[in-house]
Design a protein around this motif. Structure first.
Motif: not given
Length: 104
Positions: A29-33, A44-46, A71-72, A85-91
């Motif tokens: 997924h694109p959210y690592t980092g 948070h380090e994913l 997803g997000q 839990d949480g949600d990515f609002v944008d990138a």
């Protein structure tokens, strides 16, 4: 004493197996980092392995465990059994537990 030693070995192998399974469960997924609150207090380090490390203030490893992104949406399972839990609002923005974290 022999039984205690055998139990410790079994528990260690079970934990290593569970951790290895966690690594294979997380899809790309694109959210690592690194994700950080604006004041820098929560970080948070994913990790690409499906594991996360959360730092709070001076505690560099306040929480750690596994996570999954769908997803997000992100689900966290701390190694102690705590879930969140949480949600990515944008990138670049993650809403989690009443906090806003931004990608660094």
């Amino acid at each position: 004493m022999r039984h205690v030693f055998a139990f410790l070995i079994t528990a260690t192998l079970f934990a290593q197996t569970a951790q290895a399974e966690d690594i294979t469960m997380q899809p790309h997924h694109p959210y690592t980092g690194l994700w950080v609150t604006d004041d820098g207090h929560v970080r948070h380090e994913l990790l690409p392995s499906g594991r996360y490390i959360e730092a709070r203030g001076t505690r560099e490893r306040a929480y750690e465990g596994r996570y999954e992104v769908s997803g997000q949406h992100i689900e966290y399972w701390d190694d102690t059994g705590f879930t969140a839990d949480g949600d990515f609002v944008d990138a670049d923005t993650l809403h989690h537990g009443g906090m806003v974290l931004r990608r660094r």
